[in-house]
Design an enzyme around this catalytic site. Structure first.
Site, mmCIF file in Angstrom:
data_model
loop_
_atom_site.group_PDB
_atom_site.id
_atom_site.type_symbol
_atom_site.label_atom_id
_atom_site.label_comp_id
_atom_site.label_asym_id
_atom_site.label_seq_id
_atom_site.Cartn_x
_atom_site.Cartn_y
_atom_site.Cartn_z
ATOM 1 C CG ASP A 88 41.029 14.474 64.063
ATOM 2 O OD1 ASP A 88 40.585 14.716 62.922
ATOM 3 O OD2 ASP A 88 40.965 13.349 64.595
ATOM 4 C CG ASP A 192 47.960 9.429 87.938
ATOM 5 O OD1 ASP A 192 48.179 9.493 89.170
ATOM 6 O OD2 ASP A 192 48.661 8.766 87.158
ATOM 7 C CE1 TYR A 205 45.155 10.715 78.972
ATOM 8 C CE2 TYR A 205 44.498 12.955 79.543
ATOM 9 C CZ TYR A 205 45.213 11.808 79.824
ATOM 10 O OH TYR A 205 45.994 11.749 80.945
ATOM 11 C CB ALA A 227 46.358 6.035 86.796
#
Length: 305
Positions: A88, A192, A205, A227
């Site tokens: 990918d 984060d 992700y 997070a």
């Protein structure tokens, strides 16, 4: 005794017409065995009647000199189809560049997951033969046009197929981000970082950070906090007609990356703006392809008892 039966005419073994006459191969040239794979597929395409070229970096790094080497601009001007042999990441890299030229791409998987390079190498002959003669499913994928603004000036621009990610540096502290959609204030988020992903990037992700899977037929982005300090700060699905702006309010060493391949350091007050690109990626799949077949295979659904 001579026979009076008329002689049979010779059977003509004429080739079926090709939908894609000039094919360029883009290879994952640093992977073991890639040279052999690219060379094998190139000769297969020639046997099918195609004119074959190699993307210039593929030709340079594999050392294959018996096929013309083309730049991205030349591919856009001359080629009917781009065949990506790799994973990918290889598809993301060339797909962003070829989208503006409207060249369709087919992926033969030599990587690990292969969400968008979905033809297994051992199956390429039957799948490619059918596609070359016009038997395929076409799938259009939206791209993101992203920019970084500082003191009213655009200091960085990039195109992304998977995602735009704003995140903190190596220090163990959160960053604060001000998020706007179409000029409307959404929230100040301490986290984060923040992922803005396309449907293509929803399996990357964003999925690891707890985001939803977004079907490629849905015209939207998914905005996923990484997070977050406030646990009620959840992923949001947005139409891709909107403009998303993310401002760095506080935090150290914040950065933005685009498909994990382009990176820029950010200062307080910088704004990352994401909107839909005017270009889209054209992906071709074998006839009968289903997005759910891909998810089931790659995410190992229905396994175990």
């Amino acid at each position: 005794m001579p026979s009076n039966a008329p002689s049979r005419p010779a059977v003509s073994r004429q080739r079926l017409p090709l939908r894609f006459a000039h094919v360029v191969i883009v290879g994952k040239y640093h992977a073991p065995g890639s040279r052999k794979a690219v060379d094998e597929i190139a000769h297969f395409l020639q046997d099918e009647g195609c004119v074959v070229s190699l993307e210039e970096q593929t030709a340079l790094n594999t050392g294959l000199t018996n096929f013309p080497a083309l730049s991205v601009a030349a591919i856009g001007a001359q080629c009917d189809l781009a065949l990506v042999v790799g994973g990918d990441g290889t598809m993301l890299g060339i797909g962003r560049q070829l989208a503006r030229h409207g060249v369709p791409l087919v992926g033969i998987n030599q990587g690990r997951l292969g969400f968008i390079t979905d033809i297994a190498f051992e199956d390429y002959r039957d799948s490619l033969r059918a596609i070359l003669h016009g038997n395929f499913e076409e799938d259009s994928r939206a791209l993101m046009a992203a920019s970084v603004w500082r003191d009213g000036r655009c200091v960085f621009e990039a195109t992304a197929l998977n995602d735009v990610v704003v995140n903190r540096g190596g220090v163990a502290s959160m960053i604060e981000l001000r998020v706007e959609v179409d000029g409307h204030f959404v929230a100040n988020q301490r986290a984060d970082g923040l992922i803005i992903a396309s449907s293509t990037g929803s399996t990357a992700y964003a999925l690891s950070a707890g985001g939803p899977l977004l079907h490629p037929g849905i015209g939207g982005w998914v905005m996923v906090p990484i997070a977050p300090h406030t646990l009620s700060n959840r992923p949001v699905v947005l139409p891709y007609t909107c403009e998303i702006a993310v401002e760095i309010v506080s935090g150290r060493d914040a950065s933005a990356n685009f498909d994990m391949q382009s990176l820029t350091s950010l200062l307080h007050g910088d704004r990352i703006v994401v909107r839909k690109s005017e270009h889209a990626l054209r992906l071709l799949h074998p006839s009968g392809w289903s997005y759910f077949d891909t998810l089931r295979k790659k995410l190992h659904w229905n396994e175990g008892g």
